[in-house]
Design a protein around this motif. Structure first.
Motif, PDB file in Angstrom:
ATOM      1  N   SER A 157       0.824  -1.200   0.000  1.00  0.00           N
ATOM      2  CA  SER A 157       0.000   0.000   0.000  1.00  0.00           C
ATOM      3  C   SER A 157       0.865   1.260   0.000  1.00  0.00           C
ATOM      4  CB  SER A 157      -0.906  -0.011   1.236  1.00  0.00           C
ATOM      5  OG  SER A 157      -1.380   1.284   1.512  1.00  0.00           O
ATOM      6  N   SER A 158       0.482   2.235  -0.814  1.00  0.00           N
ATOM      7  CA  SER A 158       1.190   3.515  -0.815  1.00  0.00           C
ATOM      8  C   SER A 158       1.082   4.188   0.552  1.00  0.00           C
ATOM      9  CB  SER A 158       0.601   4.441  -1.879  1.00  0.00           C
ATOM     10  OG  SER A 158       0.577   3.826  -3.144  1.00  0.00           O
ATOM     11  N   LEU A 159      -0.043   3.995   1.228  1.00  0.00           N
ATOM     12  CA  LEU A 159      -0.235   4.562   2.562  1.00  0.00           C
ATOM     13  C   LEU A 159       0.769   3.966   3.554  1.00  0.00           C
ATOM     14  CD1 LEU A 159      -4.099   4.240   2.398  1.00  0.00           C
ATOM     15  CD2 LEU A 159      -2.905   6.430   2.563  1.00  0.00           C
ATOM     16  N   HIS A 160       0.999   2.667   3.442  1.00  0.00           N
ATOM     17  CA  HIS A 160       1.962   2.004   4.330  1.00  0.00           C
ATOM     18  C   HIS A 160       3.376   2.514   4.088  1.00  0.00           C
ATOM     19  CE1 HIS A 160       3.205  -2.102   6.295  1.00  0.00           C
ATOM     20  NE2 HIS A 160       3.582  -1.057   7.009  1.00  0.00           N
ATOM     21  N   VAL A 161       3.720   2.738   2.821  1.00  0.00           N
ATOM     22  CA  VAL A 161       5.059   3.260   2.500  1.00  0.00           C
ATOM     23  C   VAL A 161       5.273   4.625   3.146  1.00  0.00           C
ATOM     24  CG1 VAL A 161       6.589   4.023   0.638  1.00  0.00           C
ATOM     25  CG2 VAL A 161       5.175   1.980   0.332  1.00  0.00           C
ATOM     26  N   ILE A 162       4.281   5.508   3.020  1.00  0.00           N
ATOM     27  CA  ILE A 162       4.410   6.847   3.605  1.00  0.00           C
ATOM     28  C   ILE A 162       4.466   6.761   5.131  1.00  0.00           C
ATOM     29  CG2 ILE A 162       3.256   9.083   3.880  1.00  0.00           C
ATOM     30  CD1 ILE A 162       2.081   8.626   1.054  1.00  0.00           C
ATOM     31  N   ALA A 163       3.691   5.850   5.714  1.00  0.00           N
ATOM     32  CA  ALA A 163       3.728   5.678   7.172  1.00  0.00           C
ATOM     33  C   ALA A 163       5.123   5.280   7.643  1.00  0.00           C
ATOM     34  CB  ALA A 163       2.704   4.631   7.602  1.00  0.00           C
ATOM     35  N   GLU A 164       5.769   4.386   6.892  1.00  0.00           N
ATOM     36  CA  GLU A 164       7.128   3.968   7.271  1.00  0.00           C
ATOM     37  C   GLU A 164       8.119   5.113   7.108  1.00  0.00           C
ATOM     38  OE1 GLU A 164       8.197   0.891   8.684  1.00  0.00           O
ATOM     39  OE2 GLU A 164       6.034   1.138   9.021  1.00  0.00           O
ATOM     40  N   GLU A 165       7.950   5.917   6.064  1.00  0.00           N
ATOM     41  CA  GLU A 165       8.825   7.079   5.886  1.00  0.00           C
ATOM     42  C   GLU A 165       8.665   8.040   7.069  1.00  0.00           C
ATOM     43  OE1 GLU A 165       8.526   7.153   0.969  1.00  0.00           O
ATOM     44  OE2 GLU A 165       7.402   8.574   2.190  1.00  0.00           O
ATOM     45  N   ALA A 166       7.424   8.243   7.497  1.00  0.00           N
ATOM     46  CA  ALA A 166       7.160   9.159   8.609  1.00  0.00           C
ATOM     47  C   ALA A 166       7.693   8.599   9.926  1.00  0.00           C
ATOM     48  CB  ALA A 166       5.659   9.428   8.716  1.00  0.00           C
ATOM     49  N   ARG A 167       7.566   7.285  10.115  1.00  0.00           N
ATOM     50  CA  ARG A 167       8.086   6.687  11.353  1.00  0.00           C
ATOM     51  C   ARG A 167       9.604   6.831  11.447  1.00  0.00           C
ATOM     52  NH1 ARG A 167       7.659   1.962  13.700  1.00  0.00           N
ATOM     53  NH2 ARG A 167       8.106   0.770  11.809  1.00  0.00           N
ATOM     54  N   SER A 168      10.273   6.830  10.289  1.00  0.00           N
ATOM     55  CA  SER A 168      11.722   7.045  10.294  1.00  0.00           C
ATOM     56  C   SER A 168      12.057   8.483  10.667  1.00  0.00           C
ATOM     57  CB  SER A 168      12.306   6.729   8.899  1.00  0.00           C
ATOM     58  OG  SER A 168      12.162   5.359   8.591  1.00  0.00           O
ATOM     59  N   ALA A 169      11.209   9.421  10.208  1.00  0.00           N
ATOM     60  CA  ALA A 169      11.448  10.838  10.491  1.00  0.00           C
ATOM     61  C   ALA A 169      11.036  11.222  11.908  1.00  0.00           C
ATOM     62  CB  ALA A 169      10.696  11.700   9.479  1.00  0.00           C
ATOM     63  N   ALA A 170      10.030  10.517  12.446  1.00  0.00           N
ATOM     64  CA  ALA A 170       9.523  10.834  13.784  1.00  0.00           C
ATOM     65  C   ALA A 170       9.329   9.535  14.562  1.00  0.00           C
ATOM     66  CB  ALA A 170       8.221  11.618  13.693  1.00  0.00           C
ATOM     67  N   PRO A 171      10.416   8.901  14.989  1.00  0.00           N
ATOM     68  CA  PRO A 171      10.312   7.602  15.669  1.00  0.00           C
ATOM     69  C   PRO A 171       9.466   7.675  16.939  1.00  0.00           C
ATOM     70  CG  PRO A 171      12.607   8.125  15.109  1.00  0.00           C
ATOM     71  CD  PRO A 171      11.804   9.372  14.872  1.00  0.00           C
ATOM     72  N   GLY A 172       8.723   6.599  17.184  1.00  0.00           N
ATOM     73  CA  GLY A 172       7.954   6.508  18.420  1.00  0.00           C
ATOM     74  C   GLY A 172       6.596   7.170  18.374  1.00  0.00           C
ATOM     75  N   LYS A 173       6.225   7.714  17.222  1.00  0.00           N
ATOM     76  CA  LYS A 173       4.933   8.390  17.132  1.00  0.00           C
ATOM     77  C   LYS A 173       3.964   7.631  16.238  1.00  0.00           C
ATOM     78  CE  LYS A 173       6.369  13.167  17.989  1.00  0.00           C
ATOM     79  NZ  LYS A 173       6.276  14.567  17.492  1.00  0.00           N
ATOM     80  N   SER A 174       2.693   7.714  16.576  1.00  0.00           N
ATOM     81  CA  SER A 174       1.659   7.215  15.669  1.00  0.00           C
ATOM     82  C   SER A 174       1.610   8.128  14.444  1.00  0.00           C
ATOM     83  CB  SER A 174       0.294   7.206  16.359  1.00  0.00           C
ATOM     84  OG  SER A 174       0.336   6.386  17.502  1.00  0.00           O
ATOM     85  N   VAL A 175       1.133   7.564  13.325  1.00  0.00           N
ATOM     86  CA  VAL A 175       1.139   8.326  12.076  1.00  0.00           C
ATOM     87  C   VAL A 175      -0.235   8.250  11.421  1.00  0.00           C
ATOM     88  CG1 VAL A 175       2.176   8.590   9.788  1.00  0.00           C
ATOM     89  CG2 VAL A 175       3.577   7.780  11.701  1.00  0.00           C
ATOM     90  N   LEU A 176      -0.743   9.400  11.046  1.00  0.00           N
ATOM     91  CA  LEU A 176      -1.922   9.458  10.190  1.00  0.00           C
ATOM     92  C   LEU A 176      -1.445   9.835   8.794  1.00  0.00           C
ATOM     93  CD1 LEU A 176      -4.987   9.473   9.667  1.00  0.00           C
ATOM     94  CD2 LEU A 176      -4.970  11.911  10.266  1.00  0.00           C
ATOM     95  N   VAL A 177      -1.636   8.937   7.836  1.00  0.00           N
ATOM     96  CA  VAL A 177      -1.233   9.215   6.460  1.00  0.00           C
ATOM     97  C   VAL A 177      -2.417   9.828   5.726  1.00  0.00           C
ATOM     98  CG1 VAL A 177      -0.358   8.252   4.314  1.00  0.00           C
ATOM     99  CG2 VAL A 177       0.369   7.285   6.500  1.00  0.00           C
ATOM    100  N   ALA A 178      -2.168  10.931   5.043  1.00  0.00           N
ATOM    101  CA  ALA A 178      -3.204  11.619   4.266  1.00  0.00           C
ATOM    102  C   ALA A 178      -2.632  11.963   2.891  1.00  0.00           C
ATOM    103  CB  ALA A 178      -3.667  12.885   4.979  1.00  0.00           C
TER     104      ALA A 178
END
Length: 219
Positions: A96-117
């Motif tokens: 999923s493209s949403l999952h890819v962006i979530a992983e990119e965000a988790r790398s940029a902000a470790p330890g946080k939940s992510v809402l992909v939009a």
């Protein structure tokens, strides 16, 4: 495991050869082409193989983004992945493209939940929430911007993706404008081929529709 990763879900078109043993991208190629994914994708696959100095027969698995995103691009990528998998006798998995962006965000902000939009245009966003461990906690949806703002007003985490700024009440995290093909490859390694078969993830109907109420008479 040697993975061929493919992304055609947006304006970008890219391919990469990834070695899970060394956790390294061996070769990659691609560009932000806007349109024409069908004409350019195999060129980028060939260039990625050359850069990796690997024959296509070395590929153990194919990972492809399945959307949401460009209807035409997704069809091109999924059809190519399925065709190569059939020809090589290797599994293909959809990411999923949403999952890819979530992983990119988790790398940029470790330890946080992510809402992909993702900005879906027409005042809508494709959204999905992930917990701090990267697990999806909501289903992927297409929502109006207003509904998305209300639905996730109390979301405790960060928001990422091209639609992040539309949800102004949440804290945006900057992620790459184009899909990170290395993330597609890494997710492809851990995906289960039995449950993650490549199938387009469309969250709304196509913008282009057959003409109704009018037909040209056949000669």
């Amino acid at each position: 495991m040697i993975v061929l990763a493919i992304d055609t879900s947006g304006s970008g078109c890219s391919a990469a050869i990834y070695d899970s043993g060394s956790s390294a991208v061996l070769g990659q190629s691609g560009a932000d082409i806007g349109r024409g994914h069908a004409e350019r994708l195999m060129e980028f696959v060939d260039e990625a193989l050359v850069a990796a100095d690997r024959p296509i027969g070395d590929i153990d698995r194919i990972a492809v983004t399945i959307g949401p995103g460009s209807f035409t691009g997704i069809r091109v990528g999924v059809a190519t992945a399925r065709g190569l998998a059939l020809a090589l006798g290797k599994p293909a998995v959809g990411i999923s493209s949403l999952h890819v962006i979530a992983e990119e965000a988790r790398s940029a902000a470790p330890g946080k939940s992510v809402l992909v939009a993702i900005d879906a245009k027409r005042d809508e966003v494709y959204v999905q929430a992930y917990d701090a461990a990267g697990h999806a906690v909501t289903e992927p949806e297409a929502l109006s911007v207003t509904v998305a703002r209300d639905r996730f007003a109390g979301f405790e985490g960060c928001v990422a993706g091209s639609g992040a700024e539309l949800l102004a009440s949440l804290t945006p995290v900057k992620t790459p404008d184009l899909v990170d093909i290395a993330v597609v490859a890494r997710l492809g390694v851990i995906a289960d081929p039995a449950s993650a078969k490549p199938k387009p993830l469309y969250l709304r109907g196509p913008d282009a529709k057959p003409q109704a109420g009018f037909a040209v008479a056949r000669a």
